[in-house]
Design an enzyme around this catalytic site. Structure first.
Site, PDB file in Angstrom:
ATOM      1  N   HIS A 134      -4.023 -28.997  69.204  1.00 33.21           N
ATOM      2  CA  HIS A 134      -2.983 -29.490  68.312  1.00 33.21           C
ATOM      3  C   HIS A 134      -1.826 -30.004  69.151  1.00 33.21           C
ATOM      4  O   HIS A 134      -1.353 -29.312  70.045  1.00 33.21           O
ATOM      5  CB  HIS A 134      -2.490 -28.364  67.399  1.00 33.21           C
ATOM      6  CG  HIS A 134      -3.499 -27.962  66.379  1.00 33.21           C
ATOM      7  ND1 HIS A 134      -3.767 -28.696  65.261  1.00 33.21           N
ATOM      8  CD2 HIS A 134      -4.335 -26.901  66.319  1.00 33.21           C
ATOM      9  CE1 HIS A 134      -4.710 -28.110  64.551  1.00 33.21           C
ATOM     10  NE2 HIS A 134      -5.081 -27.007  65.171  1.00 33.21           N
ATOM     11  N   CYS A 172      -3.420 -35.039  67.665  1.00 27.72           N
ATOM     12  CA  CYS A 172      -2.490 -35.864  66.925  1.00 27.72           C
ATOM     13  C   CYS A 172      -1.520 -36.521  67.909  1.00 27.72           C
ATOM     14  O   CYS A 172      -1.084 -35.878  68.866  1.00 27.72           O
ATOM     15  CB  CYS A 172      -1.704 -35.025  65.939  1.00 27.72           C
ATOM     16  SG  CYS A 172      -2.730 -34.265  64.697  1.00 27.72           S
TER      17      CYS A 172
END
Lengths: 636, 389
Positions: free
Chosen positions: B161, B203
């Site tokens: 992440h 991301c």
């Protein structure tokens, strides 16, 4: 100085070797004689088994290891005239448990005929069967004895009885170093790092904060009279996960790898789909021969699995090798001198409980953990085991309901009591289920420093009476340096429950000392209970004689009792955990307070206020202008 | 494939033996291509930085790249695999010892012979940077080291992440893009790589490579700054998403690659267009010296096997020396070889407690007090007691 001593001892050894040379020839001849006699015995045995082909007349085997060893050595002699008596044995024991589970225990033993710990010997070794990666580790770190186990799941002694070799959940490592080692702690640290590379495990997390030196709980299992516990290190990692990446390097240590022999059954998808999985490596020096005049290294690799086929098989208690391992056996490991499958049929003497197919005429009896057990033996080195199909798939069908639950003579459990995040109490309960015999147990607890034990609250009660331990060894913890170590020798009264309680306080850790998932809690390793349990039958004290592998791990000193080790559950303790988003919250709150409170106050203090006169409307101003010209008083 | 291997060997003969000959230009160009990369060994550092079961997909991402590089020939000793959590033997996994990348349990990327080098709590920013820069403690085993040199091509794959300019490690710390760029610069200065391919699936992944400044770096990311990188497919039996979109299509692409295939980096840049990925994959080639069209996929995902041809005859028939006979020192220590009692109760009970450094001898303190009292009564006598108390 050391070099000088080495040189001196080298000279001594050379001298003695020249003296001892003729006698060496004698022993060789003797060994040859032995094999000859064994061969004759084996012939008798094979004849007997051929004669007793029908199932009513079963063939009893006292010790069946010799039968094939003679063949094995004969074969190896034909193509390798190696003087080293290296040897490899493999074995699988299957025990149907009363709970409906199946206990499968693999044992692989590699004997390595070398002795590099002896002073003056050249450190030249051969690695025919013994894995080189381990051999080099042994010689580099002067390891006398090494025991390492990786376990997933908890062994349920109450339901499953005693395992052949017990192990606690997570990883356990204990090592005896040779008494010539000067920097034991340094060796230990490096050794754990190296082992973590070999076994793909996080053993590098073993440091001084979880290492202890038990004073009495762990004695060398192999040859050696040095029991100075300064050379012993013991550590557990209860959190350690065990998965395929640990099994892969473990399998690579086997001489046949997972290509042939019993190891082909080790498919990780099946082995880890089980209630209990434990794999271990035990290295120790043992007697080279019956006279025990020289040492050999023994590498014992064990893998224990408990399959729950009762619930996964729709309540049917049937199993087969194929169902358990999704493979059948097709051959023994060609390097193995003995390769056998044992099935425990003690509860089924007449075949009324279950039916085994294919049936075997070979039976073997062994005294295991104070009990005489009967085993059906399948010898994989014989072609007839595999039958027409060239594949061996053992099948067991249950006929009736199984008997009562067995009650192990000794078992223990442990839990944390108390509430809140400040204090707590550790309860360890030890049961002696023997109807009339008392026996001693040695309880060892290693508690991490962040649980601060209140040792003055330690109580030991049996039958609601105070039970004073005859030996207590307590080493208090040092914050961030050393764990607590508590060892107690307790006499357990017959048919009793002994409870050991001690209170503790939870420490506050520093911010960076918390794990990435601190709300999971912190683990406290299993207590180790070592005991001398009275035996039902006479144990065999002759350790050097050839026995099946599963019954020959712990040396037996006296006939009336047997040594057993029981591990309790590890504890999961919650420590007071701060809210790690707190700094962020504090910053947000502070900024808000500063912006709203201080800001407006400052504004209030520093601003100058003036009365602002509202200007009159335009019509009024015009009117006043005209009035000023006229000299009339102005409008208000 | 066989044909190509043959060509390789011919190329070697052509170059090493250098006999004048009449091979076609084709062989020359092949040989030229073969040596164009200039590397002699391949390494891979594959990192999953996410803990917890619901991040199953990140472990599956990493393992699928691991599977591909292993299939294309990089041995386990040259792969540093870091997995922050154990998904395969997690208690929530309905099929233990497996990690699937495709729905309906089609492809088990965990395999039966995986070797994880850093796992669980060991996956930290510190360890990752230490592996890259080679600043590990001396007793670190070889399997946990990146032992690359200036002729190594290194593949670095990260997943987890992240956000704009950082990647989280285990929900407790993060690495910033500047730290990563500095680590690569340090690697370059220490001559730890020849060329480096950096792939990140997170991301806002493109933010992680925008600060790179060292030469010979090529970087790919699954999404641009401001974009999320999305997961691909859930599995109802396992109960979580199995993979991320970008790595899923990357795996599909790599499954088609074989050791002799001619696919180049331009093909890799086309993996997972926006229509499939939803996010926009990005790449950066300005630091790289060569044209990406001439860089084979196998330069990073495969492994070089060094072939050297010798014309000398090697005689293998010389007898192998049997190991030296052990000297018979057994007679000396017949009596000393015994097994120890496992629980010597009597011995334990009488085990002496550790002596403290110095104890005053028994009665010393008592004697001292007597002396004090004697002196006291000698000086004052019994009749003066009332003046004192």
């Amino acid at each position: 100085m050391a070099a000088h001593r080495c040189g001196l001892s080298l000279v001594c050894i050379l001298f003695f070797s020249s003296l001892a040379h003729p006698s060496r020839c004698d022993t060789l001849e003797k060994a040859n004689d032995n094999t000859a006699t064994k061969r004759s015995i084996s012939e008798v045995n094979t004849d007997g088994s051929v004669a007793g082909e029908d199932m009513n007349e079963r063939q009893w085997q006292s010790t069946d290891v010799e039968v094939n060893r003679s063949d094995g050595t004969k074969n190896s002699e034909t193509f390798t005239p190696a003087p080293a008596k290296d040897q490899f044995q493999e074995e699988l024991v299957i025990r149907p448990l009363h709970s409906g589970d199946i206990y499968a225990s693999f044992q692989f033993r590699t004997l390595w005929d070398t002795d590099f710990l002896q002073e003056g010997q050249k450190k030249v070794s051969h690695y025919r069967l013994f894995p080189k990666s381990l051999g080099q580790v042994l010689s580099k770190f002067s390891v006398q004895e090494l025991h390492i186990s990786f376990t997933q799941g908890f062994w349920r002694t109450m339901q499953w009885g005693q395992p052949f070799i017990p192990s606690p959940p997570g990883a356990e490592l204990w090592v005896w170093f040779h008494h010539t080692v000067s920097d034991v702690d340094g060796n230990w640290k490096e050794l754990t790092n190296v082992l973590s590379g070999i076994f793909c495990a996080s053993l590098n997390f073993i440091d001084m904060t979880n290492t202890v030196q038990p004073s009495a709980s762990f004695k060398p299992l192999g040859l050696g009279n040095a029991t100075d516990h300064r050379f012993l290190r013991y550590a557990t990692l209860p959190r350690e996960i065990v998965c395929t990446e640990n099994l892969t390097p473990w399998k690579k240590l086997l001489p046949c790898g997972s290509k042939a022999g019993l190891a082909v059954l080790m498919k990780s998808e099946k082995l880890f789909h089980s209630s209990f999985h434990s794999q271990a490596v035990h290295i120790r020096p043992i007697c080279q021969d019956e006279q025990c005049t020289s040492k050999a290294w023994e590498l014992r690799q064990t893998l224990n699995v408990v399959f729950d086929h009762y619930t996964s098989g729709q309540g049917k208690k049937e199993w087969s090798l194929f169902k358990m391992f999704s493979r059948t056996l097709t051959e023994a490991c060609p390097l193995a001198s003995s390769s056998k499958v044992y099935v425990d049929i003690t509860d089924n003497p007449e075949g009324e409980l279950f039916e085994l197919s294919p049936a075997t005429p070979l039976l073997s009896q062994a005294v295991v953990l104070g009990d005489r057990r009967t085993y059906s033996v399948y010898d994989l080195t014989r072609a007839e085991t595999f039958g027409q199909l060239r594949s061996f798939n053992l099948l067991l069908r249950w006929k009736g309901d199984s008997g009562d639950m067995l009650r192990p003579l000794l078992h223990a459990e442990r839990y944390v009591a108390g509430f809140g995040l400040q204090t707590g109490e550790i309860h360890t309960v030890i049961y002696n289920n023997h109807p009339y015999r008392a026996f001693p147990v040695l309880l060892m607890d290693s508690v991490p420093w962040y649980l601060q034990l209140y040792i003055h609250t330690l109580t030991v009660t049996s039958k609601s009476r105070d039970n004073k331990p005859s030996y207590i060894h307590y080493q208090p913890a040092k914050d961030r340096h050393r764990p607590h170590l508590l060892e107690m020798l307790i006499q357990l009264p017959p048919h009793s429950m002994t409870e050991v309680t001690v209170q503790f306080e939870r420490a506050l850790l520093k911010w960076t000392e918390y794990t990435p998932d601190p709300n999971h809690g912190f683990y406290v390793g299993s207590s180790v209970i070592s005991a001398l349990v009275p035996s039902m039958v006479a144990m065999s004290t002759n350790f050097t004689q050839d026995q099946p592998l599963f019954s020959s791990f712990v040396p037996v000193k006296e006939e009336s009792s047997y040594f057993v080790r029981v591990y309790t559950e590890p504890l999961l303790v919650n420590l007071p955990t701060p809210d790690f988003s707190m700094p962020y919250n504090v910053i947000c709150l502070t900024c808000t307070v500063v912006a709203v409170g201080y800001g407006s106050f400052y504004n209030l203090l520093t601003r100058t206020f003036q009365v602002d006169e509202p200007s009159p409307p335009l019509a009024k101003r015009l009117a006043n202008f005209i009035r000023r010209i006229r000299g009339v008083p102005l409008l208000a | 494939m066989d044909y190509y291997n043959l060509m390789r060997i011919f190329a070697f003969i052509h170059l090493l033996v250098s006999i004048p000959h009449g091979y076609s230009n084709y062989v020359e160009t092949k040989a030229g291509q073969f040596f164009s990369s200039g590397h002699t060994n391949n390494w891979a550092v594959l990192v999953c930085t996410s803990r917890f079961w619901f991040n199953y997909r990140h472990v599956a991402n990493t393992l699928s790249v691991y599977r591909s590089v292993k299939r294309l020939g990089i041995p386990d000793s040259h792969i540093v695999l870091m997995l922050a959590d154990d998904m395969a033997c997690n208690y929530r996994n309905p099929k233990p010892a497996t990690v699937f990348s495709h729905k309906n349990m089609e492809l088990n990327v965990y395999g039966d012979d995986v070797e994880v080098d850093y796992r669980g709590y060991e996956v930290t920013v510190e360890n990752f940077l230490r592996v890259l820069t080679g600043r590990l403690p001396p007793s670190t085993p070889r399997s946990k080291r990146l032992l690359s040199d200036d002729r190594s091509n290194i593949l670095i794959y990260l997943t987890g992440h992240g956000g704009n300019g950082f990647l989280k490690f285990q929900d407790s710390e993060e690495i910033s893009n500047m730290e990563l760029a500095d680590a690569f610069e340090q690697m370059w200065q220490k001559r730890r790589y020849n060329e480096l391919l950096f792939i990140i699936d997170t991301c806002q992944g493109a933010s992680m490579y925008e600060r790179f400044y060292s030469p010979n770096l090529m970087a790919l990311a699954s999404s641009q700054v401001g974009e999320d990188s999305l997961s691909h497919q859930p599995d109802l039996a396992i109960g979580v998403h199995l993979m991320d979109k970008y790595t899923f299509y990357l795996l599909e692409f790599l499954e088609e690659v074989h050791p002799a295939s001619q696919a180049n980096m331009n093909d890799l840049f086309k993996v997972c267009p926006q229509s499939q990925c939803v996010s926009t994959p990005g790449h950066r080639t300005d630091l790289f010296q060569r044209d990406p069209g001439s860089v084979l996929i196998t330069d990073f995902f495969g492994s070089v096997r060094k072939v050297e041809i010798t014309k000398d005859t090697i005689n293998l028939t010389s007898p192998v020396e049997p190991p030296i006979q052990r000297s018979g020192s057994g007679d000396i220590q017949i009596e000393s070889l015994t097994y120890v009692d496992q629980l010597p109760v009597a011995e334990i009970i009488h085990q002496k407690p550790k002596q403290k450094d110095w104890h005053p001898p028994d009665g010393f303190i008592l004697g001292l007090w007597t002396l004090i009292l004697l002196v006291f009564f000698q000086t004052y006598g019994i009749k003066h007691l009332k003046h004192i108390f």
